[in-house]
Design a protein around this motif. Sequence first.
Motif, PDB file in Angstrom:
ATOM      1  N   PHE A   1      38.546  19.887  29.781  1.00  0.00           N
ATOM      2  CA  PHE A   1      38.283  21.308  29.971  1.00  0.00           C
ATOM      3  C   PHE A   1      39.448  22.112  29.418  1.00  0.00           C
ATOM      4  O   PHE A   1      40.587  21.659  29.462  1.00  0.00           O
ATOM      5  N   SER A   2      39.156  23.313  28.939  1.00  0.00           N
ATOM      6  CA  SER A   2      40.237  24.241  28.605  1.00  0.00           C
ATOM      7  C   SER A   2      39.818  25.643  29.028  1.00  0.00           C
ATOM      8  O   SER A   2      38.635  25.943  29.184  1.00  0.00           O
ATOM      9  N   GLY A   3      40.821  26.476  29.229  1.00  0.00           N
ATOM     10  CA  GLY A   3      40.591  27.842  29.686  1.00  0.00           C
ATOM     11  C   GLY A   3      41.887  28.450  30.164  1.00  0.00           C
ATOM     12  O   GLY A   3      42.951  28.189  29.584  1.00  0.00           O
ATOM     13  N   GLN A   4      41.814  29.245  31.236  1.00  0.00           N
ATOM     14  CA  GLN A   4      42.993  29.921  31.782  1.00  0.00           C
ATOM     15  C   GLN A   4      43.075  29.762  33.281  1.00  0.00           C
ATOM     16  O   GLN A   4      42.057  29.749  33.962  1.00  0.00           O
ATOM     17  N   LEU A   5      44.311  29.683  33.767  1.00  0.00           N
ATOM     18  CA  LEU A   5      44.559  29.719  35.205  1.00  0.00           C
ATOM     19  C   LEU A   5      45.207  31.074  35.482  1.00  0.00           C
ATOM     20  O   LEU A   5      46.297  31.355  34.969  1.00  0.00           O
ATOM     21  N   ILE A   6      44.542  31.900  36.261  1.00  0.00           N
ATOM     22  CA  ILE A   6      45.007  33.252  36.551  1.00  0.00           C
ATOM     23  C   ILE A   6      45.662  33.266  37.934  1.00  0.00           C
ATOM     24  O   ILE A   6      45.041  32.899  38.917  1.00  0.00           O
ATOM     25  N   ALA A   7      46.933  33.667  37.969  1.00  0.00           N
ATOM     26  CA  ALA A   7      47.667  33.776  39.236  1.00  0.00           C
ATOM     27  C   ALA A   7      47.538  35.210  39.753  1.00  0.00           C
ATOM     28  O   ALA A   7      47.334  36.139  38.980  1.00  0.00           O
ATOM     29  N   PRO A   8      47.645  35.388  41.076  1.00  0.00           N
ATOM     30  CA  PRO A   8      47.585  36.734  41.622  1.00  0.00           C
ATOM     31  C   PRO A   8      48.758  37.579  41.141  1.00  0.00           C
ATOM     32  O   PRO A   8      49.847  37.056  40.913  1.00  0.00           O
TER      33      PRO A   8
END
Length: 118
Positions: A108-115
């Motif tokens: 899988f690839s994509g983004q991890l969004i932190a608060p």
Amino acid sequence: ADTTVTANNAKAFTSFVASPAQPPQTTLLVTDVILQNPYGDTGLLRIQRGDATDVLYVGALANFRDIDYHFVQPWVFTPDKPLQVSVNCQAAGTTGPNDGKCHPAVSFSGQLIAPKNP
């Protein structure tokens, strides 16, 4: 995620949670998925959000060796609804290690969004 599962000709799925665990208060956006079945195993592969009630993809292992998907709108995962892969291994392929197991893999690839900090 390498998902090695013993062939048992049953209808049960073995689940694999993405590792490492998704950090608290983050959102995982998956935009690309690569599925591999290099040994020609048979059975089913599921991609789900959390438990098996939110299945995003089901594919028959016999229908592909390598396949990729790219999404305009990402799949969204949270720590309480994590990315999970489940495999139902009916029979191991004949071109693999001959260990009686299915060996599909998923990337899988994509983004991890932190608060955001206030």
